[in-house]
Design a protein around this motif. Sequence first.
Motif, PDB file in Angstrom:
ATOM      1  N   GLU A 132       0.962  -1.244   0.156  1.00 20.13           N
ATOM      2  CA  GLU A 132      -0.043   0.080   0.036  1.00 20.13           C
ATOM      3  C   GLU A 132       0.987   1.241   0.091  1.00 20.13           C
ATOM      4  OE1 GLU A 132      -2.606  -0.544   3.487  1.00 20.13           O
ATOM      5  OE2 GLU A 132      -3.755  -2.029   2.619  1.00 20.13           O
ATOM      6  N   GLY A 133       2.020   1.054   0.112  1.00 21.02           N
ATOM      7  CA  GLY A 133       3.067   2.185  -0.198  1.00 21.02           C
ATOM      8  C   GLY A 133       3.222   3.058   1.101  1.00 21.02           C
ATOM      9  N   ASP A 134       3.062   2.351   2.293  1.00 18.48           N
ATOM     10  CA  ASP A 134       3.555   2.621   3.550  1.00 18.48           C
ATOM     11  C   ASP A 134       5.029   3.171   3.606  1.00 18.48           C
ATOM     12  OD1 ASP A 134       4.482   2.820   6.632  1.00 18.48           O
ATOM     13  OD2 ASP A 134       2.185   2.558   6.972  1.00 18.48           O
ATOM     14  N   THR A 135       5.324   4.535   3.757  1.00 16.94           N
ATOM     15  CA  THR A 135       6.725   4.748   3.972  1.00 16.94           C
ATOM     16  C   THR A 135       7.558   4.512   4.908  1.00 16.94           C
ATOM     17  OG1 THR A 135       6.139   6.997   5.297  1.00 16.94           O
ATOM     18  CG2 THR A 135       6.238   7.269   2.627  1.00 16.94           C
ATOM     19  N   ASP A 136       6.877   4.219   6.043  1.00 18.66           N
ATOM     20  CA  ASP A 136       7.540   3.603   7.505  1.00 18.66           C
ATOM     21  C   ASP A 136       8.060   2.225   7.106  1.00 18.66           C
ATOM     22  OD1 ASP A 136       7.494   6.001   8.871  1.00 18.66           O
ATOM     23  OD2 ASP A 136       5.343   5.507   9.686  1.00 18.66           O
ATOM     24  N   ILE A 137       7.103   1.431   6.610  1.00 23.39           N
ATOM     25  CA  ILE A 137       7.415  -0.032   6.316  1.00 23.39           C
ATOM     26  C   ILE A 137       8.202  -0.246   5.081  1.00 23.39           C
ATOM     27  CG2 ILE A 137       6.424  -2.100   5.676  1.00 23.39           C
ATOM     28  CD1 ILE A 137       5.346  -1.119   8.389  1.00 23.39           C
ATOM     29  N   LEU A 138       8.223   1.015   4.032  1.00 18.44           N
ATOM     30  CA  LEU A 138       9.205   0.753   3.076  1.00 18.44           C
ATOM     31  C   LEU A 138      10.707   0.953   3.622  1.00 18.44           C
ATOM     32  CD1 LEU A 138       9.737   0.607  -0.212  1.00 18.44           C
ATOM     33  CD2 LEU A 138       9.387   3.152  -0.284  1.00 18.44           C
ATOM     34  N   SER A 139      10.883   1.756   4.403  1.00 15.90           N
ATOM     35  CA  SER A 139      12.181   2.034   4.992  1.00 15.90           C
ATOM     36  C   SER A 139      12.662   0.822   5.751  1.00 15.90           C
ATOM     37  CB  SER A 139      12.064   3.294   6.098  1.00 15.90           C
ATOM     38  OG  SER A 139      13.408   3.454   6.520  1.00 15.90           O
ATOM     39  N   ILE A 140      11.782   0.146   6.246  1.00 15.58           N
ATOM     40  CA  ILE A 140      12.230  -0.885   7.156  1.00 15.58           C
ATOM     41  C   ILE A 140      12.459  -2.071   6.196  1.00 15.58           C
ATOM     42  CG2 ILE A 140      11.234  -2.832   8.815  1.00 15.58           C
ATOM     43  CD1 ILE A 140       9.828  -0.369  10.153  1.00 15.58           C
ATOM     44  N   TYR A 141      11.647  -2.133   5.448  1.00 11.95           N
ATOM     45  CA  TYR A 141      11.907  -3.241   4.132  1.00 11.95           C
ATOM     46  C   TYR A 141      13.212  -2.892   3.396  1.00 11.95           C
ATOM     47  CZ  TYR A 141      11.294  -6.096  -0.095  1.00 11.95           C
ATOM     48  OH  TYR A 141      11.448  -7.200  -1.063  1.00 11.95           O
ATOM     49  N   ARG A 142      13.508  -2.023   3.137  1.00  8.85           N
ATOM     50  CA  ARG A 142      14.951  -1.517   2.453  1.00  8.85           C
ATOM     51  C   ARG A 142      15.820  -2.137   3.100  1.00  8.85           C
ATOM     52  NH1 ARG A 142      13.133   4.290   0.065  1.00  8.85           N
ATOM     53  NH2 ARG A 142      12.232   3.630  -2.048  1.00  8.85           N
ATOM     54  N   ASN A 143      16.052  -1.716   4.591  1.00  9.31           N
ATOM     55  CA  ASN A 143      17.032  -2.102   5.510  1.00  9.31           C
ATOM     56  C   ASN A 143      17.170  -4.007   5.705  1.00  9.31           C
ATOM     57  OD1 ASN A 143      19.143  -1.759   7.677  1.00  9.31           O
ATOM     58  ND2 ASN A 143      17.331  -2.385   8.889  1.00  9.31           N
ATOM     59  N   PHE A 144      15.677  -4.289   5.387  1.00 10.55           N
ATOM     60  CA  PHE A 144      15.694  -5.684   5.376  1.00 10.55           C
ATOM     61  C   PHE A 144      16.393  -6.471   4.082  1.00 10.55           C
ATOM     62  CE2 PHE A 144      13.315  -9.278   3.145  1.00 10.55           C
ATOM     63  CZ  PHE A 144      13.493 -10.342   4.043  1.00 10.55           C
ATOM     64  N   ILE A 145      16.287  -5.822   2.996  1.00  9.14           N
ATOM     65  CA  ILE A 145      16.777  -6.381   2.027  1.00  9.14           C
ATOM     66  C   ILE A 145      18.246  -6.034   1.807  1.00  9.14           C
ATOM     67  CG2 ILE A 145      17.167  -5.938  -0.620  1.00  9.14           C
ATOM     68  CD1 ILE A 145      14.704  -7.567   0.201  1.00  9.14           C
ATOM     69  N   ARG A 146      18.720  -4.987   2.445  1.00 11.82           N
ATOM     70  CA  ARG A 146      20.284  -4.774   2.437  1.00 11.82           C
ATOM     71  C   ARG A 146      20.744  -5.638   3.369  1.00 11.82           C
ATOM     72  NH1 ARG A 146      18.579   0.962   2.514  1.00 11.82           N
ATOM     73  NH2 ARG A 146      18.572   1.061   4.759  1.00 11.82           N
ATOM     74  N   THR A 147      20.387  -5.998   4.533  1.00 11.97           N
ATOM     75  CA  THR A 147      20.761  -6.702   5.472  1.00 11.97           C
ATOM     76  C   THR A 147      20.962  -8.278   5.047  1.00 11.97           C
ATOM     77  OG1 THR A 147      20.176  -5.516   7.228  1.00 11.97           O
ATOM     78  CG2 THR A 147      20.441  -7.743   7.826  1.00 11.97           C
ATOM     79  N   LEU A 148      19.749  -8.611   4.219  1.00  6.12           N
ATOM     80  CA  LEU A 148      19.793 -10.014   3.857  1.00  6.12           C
ATOM     81  C   LEU A 148      20.870 -10.200   2.732  1.00  6.12           C
ATOM     82  CD1 LEU A 148      18.649 -12.712   3.765  1.00  6.12           C
ATOM     83  CD2 LEU A 148      16.877 -11.831   2.033  1.00  6.12           C
ATOM     84  N   ALA A 149      21.147  -9.211   1.905  1.00 13.33           N
ATOM     85  CA  ALA A 149      22.281  -9.469   0.868  1.00 13.33           C
ATOM     86  C   ALA A 149      23.658  -9.299   1.667  1.00 13.33           C
ATOM     87  CB  ALA A 149      22.144  -7.835   0.086  1.00 13.33           C
ATOM     88  N   GLN A 150      23.936  -8.499   2.613  1.00 14.28           N
ATOM     89  CA  GLN A 150      24.809  -8.675   3.439  1.00 14.28           C
ATOM     90  C   GLN A 150      25.093 -10.042   4.066  1.00 14.28           C
ATOM     91  OE1 GLN A 150      24.179  -5.165   6.001  1.00 14.28           O
ATOM     92  NE2 GLN A 150      26.254  -5.234   6.221  1.00 14.28           N
TER      93      GLN A 150
END
Length: 328
Positions: A234-252
């Motif tokens: 739904e485009g929630d900006t707070d969740i988007l920020s947390i999700y981007r951190n999730f992807i960065r961490t998983l890639a690490q």
Amino acid sequence: MKCLACDFGGSSVKYALVDDQAQMEESGKLPAPLDSAEQYVDTVGRLYDEYRNRIEGIAISMPGYINPENGYLSDAGAYMQLYGNSIIDLLKNRCPIPIAVENDGKCAALAEAWKGSLAGCKNAVALVLGSGIAGGIIKDGKIHSGRDFAAGELSYLITDPTKHNELGCAYMSAAMHGLTYRVCKAKNIDLAVQDAASILKWLDENIRMPYVEPDRELKKIKADGISIFQWLSEGDTDILSIYRNFIRTLAQVVHSVQLCFAPEKISIGGGLSLQKRIFRDLEDELQSYYQGMRLGRQLHATIVKSRYLNECNLVGAMYNYLLHFGYS
């Protein structure tokens, strides 16, 4: 032959009847028995009572440093009330049939190496994105246990060196307990109404991450995987920020595993692997690293989707049982 397979996670325990060809039936889910050893034994015992006339044994997957020969759980994971006990000894009087126990990440690797996405690989790794990040390492075709049975505890990889507590660890950004905690703090949601609330409250006592709006009344809603990814869509900006951190961490995590072990493949399963966008976004993040650092193909990870997804631990627990009791 057929066993009762149980996968004890931080939020729930999944169970199913699994046979020696990895076929499952009558699967279900119960709340995680995190409060006491007695509650844990009672949970397994009630399932045993229901299926006792249809099974030959019990196959268990759970987090922690586990000696699969005697079922001894020494440390790590959500089942703190069981530390220092043999799971087999706890259960054998209540459930008088053969019991096999193995770490959840190692069960995932066993499942994928047996009949899944890692079949035929000599060296490979399975990641399970659940309450934490469980890892299982296949080395020379066999499970690598490491010192004190602690190999593969990827939850504790340091992904943010500026934080000297749990917030600096991979599981606080790239697994459900950490995602739920961060989302609750960002959206003013009550930790007490979440699945595995006791674990989240324990984390909060140690981390004390503030709510974004500390003076507002806490919302009594669930911040589980379904809700989080719905808010993301739904485009929630707070969740988007947390999700981007999730992807960065998983890639690490993936990149670190690839550099340290150079596996042929890395399989990703667990509850979060049901979200298809994760694989696309993870590949994009990894490619940006590879291009930016001009890395040759030898250092690129080959990511594959788990065949068994959030059921990989059940299948792997069954295979561990078969290996333990003389499968040929």
